[in-house]
Design a protein around this motif. Structure first.
Motif, short mmCIF file in Angstrom:
data_model
loop_
_atom_site.label_atom_id
_atom_site.label_comp_id
_atom_site.label_asym_id
_atom_site.label_seq_id
_atom_site.Cartn_x
_atom_site.Cartn_y
_atom_site.Cartn_z
N HIS A 105 35.61 45.73 82.66
CA HIS A 105 35.37 46.73 81.60
C HIS A 105 36.21 46.33 80.38
O HIS A 105 37.32 45.81 80.52
CB HIS A 105 35.75 48.12 82.10
N SER A 106 35.70 46.60 79.19
CA SER A 106 36.41 46.14 77.99
C SER A 106 37.81 46.73 77.88
O SER A 106 38.71 46.13 77.31
CB SER A 106 35.61 46.46 76.74
N TYR A 136 43.38 46.09 77.35
CA TYR A 136 44.74 46.60 77.61
C TYR A 136 45.47 45.83 78.71
O TYR A 136 46.68 45.92 78.83
CB TYR A 136 44.71 48.08 78.00
N PHE A 137 44.72 45.15 79.57
CA PHE A 137 45.36 44.47 80.69
C PHE A 137 45.09 42.97 80.66
O PHE A 137 45.32 42.28 81.64
CB PHE A 137 44.90 45.09 82.02
N ALA A 138 44.62 42.51 79.52
CA ALA A 138 44.42 41.08 79.26
C ALA A 138 43.65 40.37 80.37
O ALA A 138 43.99 39.25 80.77
CB ALA A 138 45.78 40.41 79.03
N GLU A 139 42.64 41.01 80.90
CA GLU A 139 41.86 40.35 81.95
C GLU A 139 41.02 39.24 81.35
O GLU A 139 40.30 39.45 80.37
CB GLU A 139 40.96 41.37 82.66
#
Ligand code: 3PY
Length: 257
Positions: free
Chosen positions: A101-102, A107-110
């Motif tokens: 998910h974007s 926010y979690f730099a995936e």
């Protein structure tokens, strides 16, 4: 025929009591009013999935409503404080997991390579990934949105063999339409969905492209769901805010009646 799907992404909303209230309202409305065979998915915070599964077992909506996680770890197990594994999610009743998910990417730099590992672990533990792709406003304005989506798909999913790829669900969520109240027009969404299907046909084959469900997400609500879902390549939605209201969520599901 491709599977129609309406998945609610509750994000970080609803404590245990609120979650149980919402799912019972949705289950009642779905049982009374929905006359289509769309799969209904509720993607709840990790802390509530077990209780939702237990509740669901005794309900008339036991087969209609499936549960999903909103993420899982890229590793099987170990010293990853705060993470939840695919195996754990499966063991508490989830059948699906949203990946990429974007909000996770932002926010979690995936990264796409990390997501590819999450996809593998989800599939290993019999969770169906709902794999999200989508461009930012800046990328759209620069005219590179197709390239962005192509990289997200290729790097996140194209290592899968065809028979496994076919089981995955894809969600197109333009980042500029998430939490902003802006929605892609049905034509804009259809254009990208058709592009994704064409990419799958090129990477795999036509039959695979025709079999994969591609959902639209991004401020989808009862007023715009029908025009979006009537597009040729849109097989349902990944619903944010509107999934927190049982009336709105059910009305979106009823679009397929
Ligand atoms: C939204 O509609 O805002 C979403 O992010 C759905 O996942």
């Amino acid at each position: 025929m491709r599977q129609k799907i309406v998945a609610g992404n509750w994000k970080m909303n609803n404590d245990l009591k609120e979650s149980l209230k919402l799912i019972s309202e949705v289950a009642n409305m779905v049982t009374d009013e929905v006359s289509n065979d769309a799969v209904v998915i509720v993607s709840a915070p990790f802390t509530n999935i077990y209780a939702l599964d237990q509740w669901k077992t005794g309900s008339s909506a036991v087969d209609k409503i499936k549960l999903a996680g909103q993420n899982c770890c890229w590793e099987e197990s170990g010293a990853y404080t705060g993470e939840v594994s695919a195996k754990m999610l499966k063991s508490i009743g989830a059948d699906y997991v949203i990946l990429g998910h974007s909000e996770r990417r932002q926010y979690f730099a995936e990264s796409n390579s990390q997501l590819a590992k999450k996809v593998d672990l989800a599939l290993k533990h019999e969770l169906i990934p709902i794999f999200c792709v989508g461009e930012t406003l800046q990328e759209r304005e620069q005219g590179i949105h197709f390239d962005v989506i192509k990289s997200q798909l290729k790097e996140g999913l194209y290592h899968l063999i065809k028979s496994v790829f076919k089981t995955v669900v894809i969600a197109y969520e333009p980042v500029w339409a998430i939490g902003t109240g802006l929605t892609a027009t049905p034509e804009q969404a259809q254009e990208v969905h058709a592009y994704i299907r064409q990419l799958i046909a090129e990477g795999y084959d036509e039959e695979t492209a025709e079999s994969v469900s591609i959902l639209y997400g991004g401020s989808c609500n009862p007023s715009n769901a029908a025009s979006l879902f009537s597009q040729k390549d849109i097989d349902g939605g990944l619903i944010g805010g509107a999934s927190l209201k049982s009336r709105d969520f059910t009305d979106i599901i009823k679009t397929f009646n």
